[in-house]
Design a protein around this motif. Structure first.
Motif, short mmCIF file in Angstrom:
data_model
loop_
_atom_site.label_atom_id
_atom_site.label_comp_id
_atom_site.label_asym_id
_atom_site.label_seq_id
_atom_site.Cartn_x
_atom_site.Cartn_y
_atom_site.Cartn_z
N PRO A 198 -72.30 -12.94 -11.55
CA PRO A 198 -73.61 -12.79 -11.25
C PRO A 198 -74.66 -12.51 -12.75
CG PRO A 198 -73.17 -11.61 -9.69
CD PRO A 198 -71.72 -11.47 -10.59
N ARG A 199 -75.61 -12.76 -12.41
CA ARG A 199 -76.69 -11.94 -13.97
C ARG A 199 -76.98 -11.22 -13.11
NH1 ARG A 199 -79.48 -15.25 -18.29
NH2 ARG A 199 -81.13 -13.11 -19.47
N ARG A 200 -77.01 -9.87 -14.17
CA ARG A 200 -77.36 -8.77 -14.06
C ARG A 200 -79.19 -8.79 -14.32
NH1 ARG A 200 -74.35 -4.00 -16.86
NH2 ARG A 200 -71.82 -4.58 -16.31
N THR A 201 -79.69 -7.92 -12.97
CA THR A 201 -81.71 -8.36 -13.27
C THR A 201 -82.06 -8.16 -14.44
OG1 THR A 201 -81.21 -8.58 -10.58
CG2 THR A 201 -83.49 -7.59 -11.86
N GLY A 202 -83.17 -7.94 -15.07
CA GLY A 202 -83.25 -7.13 -15.93
C GLY A 202 -82.66 -7.40 -17.50
N VAL A 203 -81.82 -8.36 -17.39
CA VAL A 203 -80.59 -8.28 -19.38
C VAL A 203 -80.75 -9.71 -19.76
CG1 VAL A 203 -78.87 -6.72 -17.85
CG2 VAL A 203 -78.97 -9.32 -17.99
N THR A 204 -80.55 -9.73 -21.32
CA THR A 204 -81.82 -10.77 -21.75
C THR A 204 -80.48 -11.90 -21.67
OG1 THR A 204 -80.65 -9.61 -24.31
CG2 THR A 204 -83.28 -8.88 -23.42
N ASN A 205 -80.65 -12.92 -22.17
CA ASN A 205 -79.01 -13.57 -22.49
C ASN A 205 -78.30 -13.02 -23.29
OD1 ASN A 205 -81.20 -15.32 -20.93
ND2 ASN A 205 -81.57 -17.16 -22.84
N GLU A 206 -78.98 -12.81 -24.52
CA GLU A 206 -78.02 -12.32 -25.43
C GLU A 206 -77.00 -10.68 -24.87
OE1 GLU A 206 -77.62 -10.21 -29.84
OE2 GLU A 206 -79.09 -10.60 -28.89
N GLN A 207 -77.22 -10.14 -24.13
CA GLN A 207 -77.31 -9.02 -22.77
C GLN A 207 -75.80 -9.65 -22.03
OE1 GLN A 207 -80.23 -6.92 -22.04
NE2 GLN A 207 -80.44 -5.40 -23.25
N HIS A 208 -76.50 -10.58 -21.66
CA HIS A 208 -75.89 -11.01 -20.09
C HIS A 208 -74.34 -11.42 -20.51
CE1 HIS A 208 -74.51 -12.72 -16.70
NE2 HIS A 208 -74.61 -14.02 -17.28
N GLU A 209 -73.99 -12.37 -22.09
CA GLU A 209 -73.10 -12.85 -22.76
C GLU A 209 -72.47 -12.01 -23.30
OE1 GLU A 209 -71.93 -16.59 -22.20
OE2 GLU A 209 -74.25 -16.77 -21.46
N GLN A 210 -73.04 -10.89 -23.60
CA GLN A 210 -71.82 -9.65 -24.32
C GLN A 210 -71.63 -8.78 -23.51
OE1 GLN A 210 -71.30 -9.44 -27.57
NE2 GLN A 210 -70.01 -7.63 -26.27
N MET A 211 -71.82 -9.46 -21.74
CA MET A 211 -71.11 -8.43 -20.59
C MET A 211 -69.97 -9.82 -20.46
SD MET A 211 -74.45 -7.26 -18.64
CE MET A 211 -75.39 -6.03 -19.67
N VAL A 212 -70.31 -10.67 -20.37
CA VAL A 212 -69.24 -12.02 -19.62
C VAL A 212 -68.45 -11.95 -20.43
CG1 VAL A 212 -69.24 -14.27 -18.89
CG2 VAL A 212 -71.09 -12.87 -18.29
N LYS A 213 -68.85 -11.87 -21.91
CA LYS A 213 -67.64 -11.66 -23.01
C LYS A 213 -66.12 -10.49 -22.73
CE LYS A 213 -66.55 -12.45 -27.56
NZ LYS A 213 -67.19 -12.69 -28.82
N GLN A 214 -66.77 -9.94 -23.14
CA GLN A 214 -66.75 -8.08 -22.69
C GLN A 214 -65.46 -8.05 -21.32
OE1 GLN A 214 -66.03 -6.26 -25.35
NE2 GLN A 214 -64.50 -5.19 -24.19
N ARG A 215 -65.94 -8.45 -19.66
CA ARG A 215 -65.18 -8.49 -18.99
C ARG A 215 -64.19 -9.48 -19.29
NH1 ARG A 215 -69.31 -9.16 -16.17
NH2 ARG A 215 -68.91 -11.07 -15.84
N ARG A 216 -64.64 -10.62 -19.92
CA ARG A 216 -63.12 -11.21 -19.51
C ARG A 216 -61.92 -10.85 -20.97
NH1 ARG A 216 -66.81 -16.82 -20.61
NH2 ARG A 216 -66.95 -17.06 -17.88
N ILE A 217 -62.62 -10.69 -21.49
CA ILE A 217 -61.03 -10.35 -22.72
C ILE A 217 -60.85 -8.88 -21.78
CG2 ILE A 217 -61.10 -8.85 -24.64
CD1 ILE A 217 -63.79 -9.96 -26.11
N THR A 218 -61.22 -8.17 -21.26
CA THR A 218 -61.22 -6.58 -20.62
C THR A 218 -59.33 -6.79 -19.51
OG1 THR A 218 -62.64 -5.84 -20.77
CG2 THR A 218 -61.42 -4.24 -19.39
N VAL A 219 -60.39 -8.20 -18.38
CA VAL A 219 -59.00 -8.48 -18.23
C VAL A 219 -57.28 -9.02 -18.55
CG1 VAL A 219 -60.34 -10.71 -16.70
CG2 VAL A 219 -59.42 -9.30 -15.55
N LEU A 220 -57.88 -9.81 -19.53
CA LEU A 220 -56.84 -10.69 -20.29
C LEU A 220 -55.85 -9.89 -20.05
CD1 LEU A 220 -58.14 -14.02 -21.48
CD2 LEU A 220 -56.61 -13.33 -19.91
N THR A 221 -56.52 -9.26 -22.06
CA THR A 221 -55.85 -8.25 -22.08
C THR A 221 -54.89 -7.23 -21.00
OG1 THR A 221 -57.63 -6.65 -22.44
CG2 THR A 221 -56.61 -8.01 -24.04
N SER A 222 -56.11 -6.92 -20.02
CA SER A 222 -55.44 -5.63 -19.30
C SER A 222 -54.18 -6.36 -18.18
CB SER A 222 -55.80 -5.04 -18.07
OG SER A 222 -56.97 -4.55 -18.57
#
Length: 541
Positions: A198-222
């Motif tokens: 889900p999209r976090r409340t109060g974040v911009t589109n750019e911030q949301h995309e960066q959060m999603v990208k970082q989470r996906r990279i973290t779980v893959l490398t882990s």
């Protein structure tokens, strides 16, 4: 010869005050021997009633013509503080649910990680996380279930990212609205750890995309790092993973899955003529993800999710007990997937929700350097997201399964456990004393005490203070049935000496009448005197 009685005078009196004191003493002495009529005529006080041994006889059996006046004890406040009950501690107050009885203060002990964090006094804590440590059958899980369940009356929620024993399932099913997600075995359930969330409340589109990208990279490398014990992802392998993820996002219209990433990695290995280094870096990660697509982890995480996280549920439990038949590594990798999937939902700070995240056998989240770093970051951000991570370990030696001796992974694992400020120490084994003294800075006297704790008793370290708590002293028979984890335990053993549920004066004052906390096995009824915040079966229904 005149017989004079021994007179005690307070120290520090002036000469005039001593004369006045002696006249008053002489007046009282005369009152003891004068006849009643004379006492009334002269306005003297009535004589003291004769003692049990007759007129004039004292307890010692001898005659005393004048009463002995013993002055009150005088001492400094430092010395007088050592006299019971002044040694009793004030505790954490009455905010939060009741967890048990403070055995030192003989009072109910309340605890809430959010309340202690909000407390600005020296009773407060700088963290909402809790480390739970204790031997098998010390009562750890039952106490944490008690804390979590009673906290729901205060509006807190709970998440169990991985329930390896299936013991939280009964709790979730007993609570109205509880959500259970079962993995493995005969259950046709899949979780996609690469979901956007889900999209976090109060974040911009750019911030949301960066959060999603970082989470996906973290779980893959882990995931890949956890499946390669003793080795680390090289820079080329890391680059190959990122390239495969980006390609999968493009080809699936931003719906990547582990199956899709595996397909892109396989394609990279065939492009040696275009980029030989990237093709070689894709080999190891592709073999790891192959286990999710066609190997022992298939039918779990490789495709789109078939269930959703109910963020309004009071408790969400991911039952991974069926996965242990596939081996420990399968359970570890599954825990990484489920944790990442849950974190995508519960990390919305603007939602103003407070949740417990219970990490049963918490060492399973620390299988690689990447997962350790993710673990450490999640613990540090717990206050930011309103989360209380409860990390449960049987012993500090559990962390020896992380990395090699003196490796960066093991040192980081011990550092993470030691940095958790709030600690619940249950009964420990004899050989654990030196470890918790060294790793957790537990005083030697407390270490010796922890070896002798009974079931349900624990040492609680909150902020700068410690408490000796008996949690089972406030539990009901209904809670025993629901929270017990030992199937071999007979129902009647709940009331033996070990559980200390009979003739408890504290509980007798709470629920007068039956000494087993109510006339029915389900605990106190609606008409019983209850305690603020107490979550009974009646309230759960």
């Amino acid at each position: 010869m005149t017989r004079r009685a021994l007179v005690f005078e307070p120290d520090g009196l002036s000469r005039q005050e001593r004369r006045r004191h002696r006249r008053e003493q002489h007046r009282n002495d005369r009152a003891q021997v004068a006849p009643p009529a004379a006492r009334r005529e002269r306005g003297l006080p009535e004589a003291a009633a004769p003692g049990p041994f007759g007129p004039g006889l004292t307890d010692g059996g001898y005659w005393n013509l004048a009463p002995v006046h013993v002055p009150p004890h005088q001492a400094t406040s430092q010395h007088i503080a050592g006299i019971y009950p002044f040694v009793a501690d004030a505790g954490l107050g009455h905010r939060g649910p009741i967890v048990g009885v403070d055995l030192n203060a003989d009072a109910l002990w309340h605890f809430s990680p959010w309340e202690t964090y909000a407390d600005s006094t020296d009773r407060g804590s700088f963290s909402t996380n809790v480390l739970v440590l204790g031997a098998y059958r010390a009562g750890k899980s039952a106490v944490i279930k008690t804390l979590v369940t009673r906290s729901m009356a205060f509006g807190h929620q709970a998440v169990v990212p991985s329930d390896p024993k299936g013991e939280w399932v009964a709790v979730a099913e007993a609570i109205p609205g509880g959500n259970v997600i079962r993995l493995g075995g005969a259950y046709d359930t899949r979780l996609n750890p690469l979901d956007r969330g889900p999209r976090r409340t109060g974040v911009t589109n750019e911030q949301h995309e960066q959060m999603v990208k970082q989470r996906r990279i973290t779980v893959l490398t882990s995931l890949v790092g956890a499946a390669l014990p003793g080795s680390h992802l090289t820079a080329v392998e890391h680059a190959a993973l990122l390239e495969a993820l980006e390609r999968c996002i493009r080809t699936t219209d931003d719906h990547p899955t582990l199956r899709g990433v595996y397909t892109e990695l396989t394609g990279l290995t065939r492009e040696a003529d275009r980029d030989r280094h990237l093709a070689q870096g894709a080999i190891q990660p592709s073999f790891v993800l192959r286990r999710f697509v066609n190997g022992d982890l298939s039918d779990l995480f490789e495709d789109e999710s078939t269930v959703q996280f109910d963020d309004a549920a009071p408790i969400v439990v991911v039952d991974t007990s069926e996965l242990f038949a596939r081996g420990d590594l399968v359970a570890q990798l599954s825990q990484i997937c489920t944790t990442a999937w849950n974190q995508a939902v519960i990390s919305d700070r603007a939602a103003h929700r407070t949740r417990y995240v219970i990490r049963e056998e918490g060492w399973r989240d620390m299988t690689s350097l990447a997962s350790l770093q993710m673990y450490q970051q999640w613990l540090k951000l717990s206050r930011h997201y309103g989360i209380s991570n409860i990390v449960i370990l049987h012993k500090m030696g559990d962390l020896d399964a992380v990395g090699e001796a003196d490796s960066q992974e093991r040192n980081l694992a011990y550092s993470i456990a030691g940095d958790i400020e709030n600690k619940f120490i249950f009964r420990i084994n004899q050989q654990e004393g030196a470890s918790i003294h060294q790793r957790l800075a537990i005083p030697p006297a407390h270490v010796a005490m922890a070896r002798q704790l009974r079931k349900g008793e624990f040492l609680a370290y909150v902020g700068q203070f410690s408490y000796l708590v008996d949690a089972f002293a406030t539990s009901t028979p209904w809670e025993y049935d629901l929270f017990k984890t030992d199937d071999a335990m007979e129902l009647d053993s709940r009331y033996d000496d070990e559980f200390r549920t009979l003739d408890d004066p504290v509980l007798e004052s709470l629920w007068p009448g039956d000494s087993r906390y109510g006339d029915t096995p389900a605990g106190p009824s609606a008409g019983d005197a209850s305690v603020d915040g107490w979550l009974t079966q009646k309230e759960l229904q």
